[in-house]
Write a protein that holds these residues in place. Sequence first.
Motif, PDB file in Angstrom:
ATOM      1  N   GLY A 101       8.230   8.808   6.281  1.00  0.00           N
ATOM      2  CA  GLY A 101       7.916  10.146   5.787  1.00  0.00           C
ATOM      3  C   GLY A 101       6.420  10.409   5.823  1.00  0.00           C
ATOM      4  O   GLY A 101       5.979  11.491   6.234  1.00  0.00           O
ATOM      5  N   PHE A 102       5.654   9.389   5.426  1.00  0.00           N
ATOM      6  CA  PHE A 102       4.193   9.519   5.400  1.00  0.00           C
ATOM      7  C   PHE A 102       3.643   9.694   6.816  1.00  0.00           C
ATOM      8  O   PHE A 102       2.812  10.569   7.069  1.00  0.00           O
ATOM      9  N   THR A 134      16.214  14.455  15.768  1.00  0.00           N
ATOM     10  CA  THR A 134      17.616  14.631  15.374  1.00  0.00           C
ATOM     11  C   THR A 134      18.551  14.237  16.506  1.00  0.00           C
ATOM     12  O   THR A 134      19.545  13.528  16.288  1.00  0.00           O
ATOM     13  N   LEU A 153       2.834  15.647  11.822  1.00  0.00           N
ATOM     14  CA  LEU A 153       3.079  17.096  11.803  1.00  0.00           C
ATOM     15  C   LEU A 153       1.817  17.867  11.420  1.00  0.00           C
ATOM     16  O   LEU A 153       1.503  18.907  12.023  1.00  0.00           O
ATOM     17  N   SER A 154       1.074  17.322  10.442  1.00  0.00           N
ATOM     18  CA  SER A 154      -0.178  17.984  10.036  1.00  0.00           C
ATOM     19  C   SER A 154      -1.163  17.997  11.205  1.00  0.00           C
ATOM     20  O   SER A 154      -1.836  19.011  11.450  1.00  0.00           O
ATOM     21  N   MET A 167       0.829  -1.219   0.000  1.00  0.00           N
ATOM     22  CA  MET A 167       0.000   0.000   0.000  1.00  0.00           C
ATOM     23  C   MET A 167       0.868   1.276   0.000  1.00  0.00           C
ATOM     24  O   MET A 167       0.706   2.152  -0.819  1.00  0.00           O
ATOM     25  N   ILE A 168       1.852   1.319   0.981  1.00  0.00           N
ATOM     26  CA  ILE A 168       2.759   2.472   1.027  1.00  0.00           C
ATOM     27  C   ILE A 168       4.065   2.082   0.335  1.00  0.00           C
ATOM     28  O   ILE A 168       4.575   0.980   0.525  1.00  0.00           O
ATOM     29  N   GLN A 169       4.593   2.994  -0.463  1.00  0.00           N
ATOM     30  CA  GLN A 169       5.818   2.689  -1.220  1.00  0.00           C
ATOM     31  C   GLN A 169       7.000   2.469  -0.274  1.00  0.00           C
ATOM     32  O   GLN A 169       7.114   3.134   0.755  1.00  0.00           O
ATOM     33  N   LEU A 189       4.513  13.111   8.120  1.00  0.00           N
ATOM     34  CA  LEU A 189       3.664  14.137   7.508  1.00  0.00           C
ATOM     35  C   LEU A 189       2.310  14.208   8.214  1.00  0.00           C
ATOM     36  O   LEU A 189       1.814  15.303   8.521  1.00  0.00           O
ATOM     37  N   GLY A 202       6.190  21.328  15.489  1.00  0.00           N
ATOM     38  CA  GLY A 202       6.794  20.387  14.538  1.00  0.00           C
ATOM     39  C   GLY A 202       8.304  20.470  14.563  1.00  0.00           C
ATOM     40  O   GLY A 202       9.012  19.468  14.490  1.00  0.00           O
ATOM     41  N   ARG A 232       9.136   5.088   2.046  1.00  0.00           N
ATOM     42  CA  ARG A 232       8.386   6.335   2.248  1.00  0.00           C
ATOM     43  C   ARG A 232       7.407   6.263   3.416  1.00  0.00           C
ATOM     44  O   ARG A 232       6.658   7.206   3.641  1.00  0.00           O
TER      45      ARG A 232
END
Lengths: 207, 258
Positions: free
Chosen positions: B9-10, B238, B16-17, B1-3, B13, B230, B6
């Motif tokens: 990262g997804f 980090t 953070l949203s 389903m998810i590449q 995202l 964020g 990634r």
Amino acid sequence: MSVLKAREIPVGLFTCVVVVLILGYFTTVRQLIVAADYLAAFGVLMALIAIFLGVVDALRIHLRHIAKRTPRQWYLSAWLIVAMMMMFTLGYAHKPTYDVLYSKLYIPVSVGIAASIGYYLYSAFFRAFRIRNMEAAVLFACAIIIILKNAPIGDVIWVGFGEIGKWVTDVPGAGASRAILMGAALGMVALAIRAMLGKERGYMGGE
Amino acid sequence: MIQTGRLTGFVLLIVLSALILYVIQRARKGKIPEIRKLAGLDAIEEAIGRCAEMGRPAHFSTGWGGLSTEWAQQTIAGLSVLGYTYRVAARYKVPVHYTCCWAHMLPLVYDLGREAYLAEGKPEEFNPDTIRYVGDSQLTLMSGAMGTIAREKVAANFLIGAFFFEAIQLAEEGFATGAIQVGGTARVYQIPTLIATCDYVLIGEELFAAGAYVTRDPVQIGSIGGQDLGRLVAFILTVIAVLSVSFGTRIFVDLFKL
């Protein structure tokens, strides 16, 4: 309010496009990937079609300057229209002449404008490097080290300039760049959310 | 389903949203986060006021980024500041020359100008001829904008958006005419150029916060607060990544390759 003037329509379209593009990037759903590619290509196509709008707009403004004999402007507007029409006509009517004008006139003039960047860079950095405080002193020292790292004479003066310059680029330089990039990426997410909520409207005109 | 590669990262995202939306929601309820002052944006009114005193116009450019490239967000942020600048200029009766290098931006800029002047109650004072299309090439943008800055002897020069190597020439031309200059970009390679040449600079995320900052809208200010939250998450991640690599484990690094 007219349906065409309603803000909800462009905001809704924007949201749909953003969601499809994001899902097309992250997921393996073929239909979404195809739709995302199609939308990206459509955006580029629309931008290309808009060039005609640009030509019409330029003609409108410059013809008005000629008609009004705007001081210090009308003769430049006339020259622009003559040059634009000449290149447009020659592009269809006589390609060899068009090629000569493009390669022997436009390209050298463009290269000349681009080359002036060197002069402007030096004059700007000369002002910036006047040491007024501690930060300016550090900036100046780093700049000198980087210049000597890249210039062949740096190695001749002292081989250590290469090593120190590489450290300045790879450690504090790369660290600061990544921090700016991370902040910018977060800013982009926040801006996209504001746009999807219809708050940020810079992309559709109006405030 | 998810590449592959990634997934993290997804998830980030979405997290953070969600954080940004949460802070926006809090702002809607009246808990507006404190944000620091951005000198570059506060200077816009000062710069336009200076134009009015000197009887000279201002110049604005959003750079070569346009809206059909990966740099579109920076251009959108620049357009938001342009809208605000138009409003201030309408108040002070100062013409703002905008050099446009992408034809697809023309209708947006016309609309921005028209609505800003309308909002200030002076729609008849908006002059569309101050928006000048110069062609889609970076070199025509440079020569067109430099010509406008020199001929019109602008007293304020705003370079806010996605800038490439045209930044140095536009800023130096502004310096030559004695203009007060406000720059802003998130392009790392051009930030030093703007710092060296402009009086005020919006760096990185400050550019994206600009639109929200100038409106003073609680919801928009809330999004900046969410952005800061964020950043805190990014900082913690980090530090964890640095510590884990320093202690010889790559589990955390490998997590980002999922």
